[in-house]
Design a protein around this motif. Sequence first.
Motif, mmCIF file in Angstrom:
data_model
loop_
_atom_site.group_PDB
_atom_site.id
_atom_site.type_symbol
_atom_site.label_atom_id
_atom_site.label_comp_id
_atom_site.label_asym_id
_atom_site.label_seq_id
_atom_site.Cartn_x
_atom_site.Cartn_y
_atom_site.Cartn_z
ATOM 1 N N ILE A 194 1.012 -1.146 0.031
ATOM 2 C CA ILE A 194 -0.067 0.130 -0.027
ATOM 3 C C ILE A 194 1.060 1.246 0.073
ATOM 4 O O ILE A 194 0.422 2.147 -0.639
ATOM 5 C CB ILE A 194 -1.000 -0.132 1.331
ATOM 6 N N GLU A 195 1.735 1.052 0.739
ATOM 7 C CA GLU A 195 2.886 2.478 0.657
ATOM 8 C C GLU A 195 3.474 2.592 -0.756
ATOM 9 O O GLU A 195 3.762 3.614 -0.978
ATOM 10 C CB GLU A 195 3.918 2.133 1.778
ATOM 11 N N SER A 198 1.098 4.471 -2.654
ATOM 12 C CA SER A 198 0.919 5.899 -2.309
ATOM 13 C C SER A 198 2.098 6.845 -2.900
ATOM 14 O O SER A 198 2.182 8.037 -3.070
ATOM 15 C CB SER A 198 1.101 6.092 -0.798
ATOM 16 N N GLN A 199 3.401 6.166 -3.259
ATOM 17 C CA GLN A 199 4.423 6.715 -3.890
ATOM 18 C C GLN A 199 4.618 6.776 -5.420
ATOM 19 O O GLN A 199 5.332 7.289 -5.905
ATOM 20 C CB GLN A 199 5.753 5.870 -3.419
ATOM 21 N N TYR A 205 -7.352 4.293 -10.358
ATOM 22 C CA TYR A 205 -7.018 2.681 -9.810
ATOM 23 C C TYR A 205 -8.141 1.977 -10.320
ATOM 24 O O TYR A 205 -9.570 2.326 -10.507
ATOM 25 C CB TYR A 205 -7.294 2.957 -8.342
ATOM 26 N N SER A 216 -7.054 8.711 -2.643
ATOM 27 C CA SER A 216 -6.173 9.658 -1.996
ATOM 28 C C SER A 216 -5.284 9.040 -1.033
ATOM 29 O O SER A 216 -5.199 7.901 -0.755
ATOM 30 C CB SER A 216 -7.119 10.800 -1.219
ATOM 31 N N GLN A 217 -4.249 10.020 -0.631
ATOM 32 C CA GLN A 217 -3.229 9.530 0.058
ATOM 33 C C GLN A 217 -3.774 9.278 1.388
ATOM 34 O O GLN A 217 -3.292 8.244 2.105
ATOM 35 C CB GLN A 217 -1.936 10.740 0.218
ATOM 36 N N GLU A 219 -6.612 8.268 2.098
ATOM 37 C CA GLU A 219 -7.402 6.692 2.158
ATOM 38 C C GLU A 219 -6.505 5.664 2.120
ATOM 39 O O GLU A 219 -6.656 4.627 2.792
ATOM 40 C CB GLU A 219 -8.176 6.753 0.825
ATOM 41 N N LEU A 220 -5.238 5.630 1.652
ATOM 42 C CA LEU A 220 -4.243 4.737 1.434
ATOM 43 C C LEU A 220 -3.615 4.760 3.005
ATOM 44 O O LEU A 220 -3.657 3.565 3.333
ATOM 45 C CB LEU A 220 -2.937 4.970 0.380
ATOM 46 N N SER A 221 -3.444 5.901 3.751
ATOM 47 C CA SER A 221 -2.825 5.577 4.912
ATOM 48 C C SER A 221 -3.993 4.965 5.815
ATOM 49 O O SER A 221 -3.460 4.015 6.764
ATOM 50 C CB SER A 221 -2.640 7.254 5.563
ATOM 51 N N GLN A 224 -3.632 1.286 5.408
ATOM 52 C CA GLN A 224 -2.689 0.630 6.234
ATOM 53 C C GLN A 224 -2.827 0.535 7.712
ATOM 54 O O GLN A 224 -2.529 -0.422 8.191
ATOM 55 C CB GLN A 224 -1.364 1.600 6.010
#
Length: 248
Positions: A194-195, A198-199, A205, A216-217, A219-221, A224
């Motif tokens: 997932i990280e 984000s990069q 998607y 969004s970042q 949402e990804l965080s 995790q």
Amino acid sequence: MKIHQLEGYIQNIFLVEYPTKLLLLDGCCRADVAMLRRYICEELARPLSQLELVMVTHMHPDHAGGASYLHRRFKLSIAGAEHPGEWYQGIAGRCKHLVDLALAHYVAKRHRRAKANLWYSPKLTFTHRLKDGQSLPGFEDWQVCFTPGHTDRDLSLYHPASKTLYVADCILRVKGSLICPFPISNPSLYRQSIERFSQMQVDNYLLAHGEGGKISQAELSQLQQLCPEQATSYKGFLGELLRKRLAA
């Protein structure tokens, strides 16, 4: 390039169209093969032989079942991860294969799908075994990303020119919210995957389950953080399912 999103038996299917060839981003269910063939031959008016590559991101029934049949029946090329061993190897693996088939039937029932034959071999013969960073054979505008965690060999497929990323089951969207898949075989690797998303530069998607688009970042965080500390087990899931059935 044009990406067609089709409604599969229990998952989204993504068929990529080029002027003289086609790419299937994942192997779908065995129950999807007839529909897929009709779509290619009738809707697109293309011969099935133009389906030059079928990707298999991981070995679950809704991602490998159709590939197994397409390879055996029509001799189409299939590609998967370069990874030691087989996901369903040994006696424990064969049992897990049966459980995954049962879960696929359960999901189909919840989606009110008619009963269908989902059986496929737990061991596939791949035409191509691909490593992280490689281009897809015959489709060099797509790149392989090794993103394990859900299983030990998950692949995501990235199209840099359009900033499109197919993440298979790495990310699911249910009732508008992102959730982690089941099972999580390795939580640490899942968080790393997932990280990695984000990069990357991703504008679109593609999800096998749920609506894709922009993620969004934040949402990804959050995803995790939702990831469990321990691997999720089939035993615990089946026990919870049985308790719900008995309480109903």
